[in-house]
Enzyme design. Structure first.
Site, PDB file in Angstrom:
ATOM      1  N   SER A 252      30.613  64.928  83.759  1.00  0.00           N
ATOM      2  CA  SER A 252      29.404  64.205  83.364  1.00  0.00           C
ATOM      3  C   SER A 252      28.266  64.628  84.275  1.00  0.00           C
ATOM      4  O   SER A 252      28.464  65.381  85.224  1.00  0.00           O
ATOM      5  CB  SER A 252      29.632  62.702  83.482  1.00  0.00           C
ATOM      6  OG  SER A 252      29.628  62.348  84.857  1.00  0.00           O
ATOM      7  N   LYS A 253      27.103  64.124  83.971  1.00  0.00           N
ATOM      8  CA  LYS A 253      25.891  64.452  84.743  1.00  0.00           C
ATOM      9  C   LYS A 253      26.097  64.281  86.256  1.00  0.00           C
ATOM     10  O   LYS A 253      25.463  64.976  87.047  1.00  0.00           O
ATOM     11  CB  LYS A 253      24.738  63.526  84.313  1.00  0.00           C
ATOM     12  CG  LYS A 253      24.109  63.954  83.008  1.00  0.00           C
ATOM     13  CD  LYS A 253      22.977  64.962  83.250  1.00  0.00           C
ATOM     14  CE  LYS A 253      22.577  65.672  81.974  1.00  0.00           C
ATOM     15  NZ  LYS A 253      22.428  67.120  82.111  1.00  0.00           N
ATOM     16  N   ARG A 254      26.938  63.345  86.596  1.00  0.00           N
ATOM     17  CA  ARG A 254      27.236  63.092  88.004  1.00  0.00           C
ATOM     18  C   ARG A 254      27.697  64.348  88.731  1.00  0.00           C
ATOM     19  O   ARG A 254      27.506  64.512  89.918  1.00  0.00           O
ATOM     20  CB  ARG A 254      28.393  62.076  88.074  1.00  0.00           C
ATOM     21  CG  ARG A 254      28.104  60.801  88.718  1.00  0.00           C
ATOM     22  CD  ARG A 254      29.230  59.777  88.558  1.00  0.00           C
ATOM     23  NE  ARG A 254      30.281  60.070  87.601  1.00  0.00           N
ATOM     24  CZ  ARG A 254      31.491  60.509  87.927  1.00  0.00           C
ATOM     25  NH1 ARG A 254      31.798  60.742  89.175  1.00  0.00           N
ATOM     26  NH2 ARG A 254      32.403  60.717  86.984  1.00  0.00           N
TER      27      ARG A 254
END
Ligand code: GLU
Length: 477
Positions: A252-254
């Site tokens: 994910s963007k994380r």
């Protein structure tokens, strides 16, 4: 329970047709790019077709911009598709027709239950602690007893037994048919549901192999009911585990960049990206670095791993470096220009293109990305007078500039070959009691104005005598 095995097609004679079916509710995600790549490799390696279907039935969230971004991402990755992309929404009438056919053939029925009734059914089921799968009271009601009211068309799901799907990645998976509900095919407003659209489209497009994320595995069972009701052959399924980040959680963007376009803008070469994404969840012995031709030849469903692969930037960069080094100079120039366009930089001039091409053998050795390659190329992209950056300017102190002044006439007469140039510069450094490195630092500042560049001799050979002498003169005292 009787296990009912679904009929599998004999694929040995059928030409392979795969598809990538993105929903244009966002840009092309790395996971989607890999799904597309797997489908593309599988088809291209077998002389088959790779089709594109835009699953744009969610009208509120699908946009033409997202569709374009997906097509651009695939194009950047070099994944060409056969024919025109197909719009799923455009096929709504055909999807509805199949629902009506199932109704006519008795594998589906009219359900007059209202939303409120369905909700009430569920609440009661919850209260009793039973299954909340809706069991419509209309399943076996004769046409003569139907009210004149809006209805949905529901499939008649098998009530007992079990369904087994043989998945090329997950193996044989069996679920009890009591877990399948009479899902709606056509809503009371006449619109077909997504699950029906997927099956009808895959069938009509002649798709033989469905390779997609394993988040669609449970859908496969519901979709199989439609295939069976229509008497259609099932495609071969391969549900690929999702991509995880380095910490073992879903990417994910994380974890950093997740969009294919972001990698394009960071300047990773498409060939390196393809190689890396192919390895992400698929393996062929211990092969890490391979060409497109090898990937096409080797790619198979049996090589797809059962557990999620972890995204590893270091591996990506390592492969990108190797692909840049192995690329043809003209192809690299072309890709560098596309990279500049992608990040909104002005087009290269004719002179810059020529310079970049001439310098390419000295630029491509250690670059992992196009920004790295172009940084090293500054000496052919910049015009005289070269303005050294802060660090590089430190190498141009008065002493060094004096020595450069002495070097100028020697460069004017030396034969323009690497050995001679090395001899001239080394002798001059020695005459001043300096190491070659110190003089080379000054020369690099004069020629490139940067600390990162090819060797001073390579630069002089690429620039030629007149330009090199002029730059050294500009920088000398
Ligand atoms: N549109 C679905 C998605 O973007 C793919 C459906 C499929 O491959 O069957 O996840």
């Amino acid at each position: 329970m009787v296990s009912e095995r679904l009929k599998l097609p004999d694929m040995s004679q059928t030409p392979v047709v795969t598809r990538f079916a993105p929903s244009p509710t966002g840009a092309l995600h790395i996971g989607g790019a890999r799904t597309a790549l797997f489908n593309w490799l599988y088809a291209r390696g077998r002389g088959g077709k790779f089709l594109l279907r835009i699953e744009d039935t969610d009208r509120a969230r699908s946009t033409p911009e997202n569709t374009q971004a997906i097509l651009d991402g695939l194009t950047w990755l070099g994944l060409d598709w056969d024919g025109e992309p197909i719009s799923q929404a455009a096929g709504a009438e055909r999807h509805a027709e199949v629902a009506r056919q199932m109704l006519a053939e008795g594998s589906a029925y009219k359900c007059f239950s209202t939303q409120e009734e369905i909700e009430a059914f569920r609440e009661e089921a919850r209260a009793k602690g039973g299954s909340t799968l809706f069991r419509s009271p209309w399943r076996d009601v004769a046409e003569a007893e139907h009210p004149d009211a809006p209805f949905a068309i529901r499939i008649k799901a098998p009530r007992d037994g079990a369904t087994t799907i043989r998945d090329e990645v997950q193996g044989e998976i069996t679920i009890g048919n009591d877990q399948l509900d009479d899902m709606v095919l056509l809503r009371s407003d006449g619109s077909p549901v997504y699950m029906l659209a997927v099956v009808v489209d895959d069938h009509d497009m002649g798709v033989t192999h469905v390779i997609r994320g394993d988040d669609h595995m449970t859908n496969a069972f519901r979709q199989a009911m439609i295939y069976r009701a229509m008497g259609w052959e099932l495609p071969v399924f391969a549900h690929v585990p999702l991509i995880f980040g380095p910490d073992g959680k879903k990417l994910s963007k994380r974890h950093g960049a997740t969009g294919a376009a972001e990698y394009q803008k960071m300047g990773y070469p498409a060939a390196g990206m393809r190689n890396y994404l192919t390895r992400l969840g698929w393996s062929h012995g211990d092969a890490e670095y391979f060409s497109d031709a090898e990937a096409r030849e080797w790619f198979d469903l049996g090589g797809i791993g059962k557990s999620p692969a972890r995204f590893d930037m270091k591996k990506l960069e390592n492969l990108c470096r190797q692909h840049i080094a192995a690329s043809d100079d003209a192809a690299l120039l072309h890709e560098a220009e596309e990279f500049l366009a992608a990040i909104g930089r002005p087009k290269l001039t004719e002179g810059q293109r020529d310079g970049l091409l001439a310098a390419m053998p000295h630029l491509k050795e250690r670059a992992k990305t196009f920004p790295e390659l172009l940084e090293k190329a500054h000496f052919v992209l910049a015009d005289r007078p070269i303005a050294p950056d802060e660090k590089s300017a430190k190498n141009l102190d008065d002493v060094s500039r004096g020595i450069l002044a002495e070097l100028t006439p020697q460069l004017q007469t030396a034969s323009w070959e690497r050995d001679t140039l090395e001899g001239v510069v080394t002798a001059l450094a020695e005459a001043h009691g300096l190491g070659l490195g110190k003089l080379a630092g000054a020369l690099r500042a004069a020629l490139a104005g940067r600390m990162v560049s090819p060797s001073v001799f390579d630069m002089m050979l690429v620039l030629g005598r007149d330009e090199s002498v002029a730059r050294v003169k500009d920088a000398s005292a």
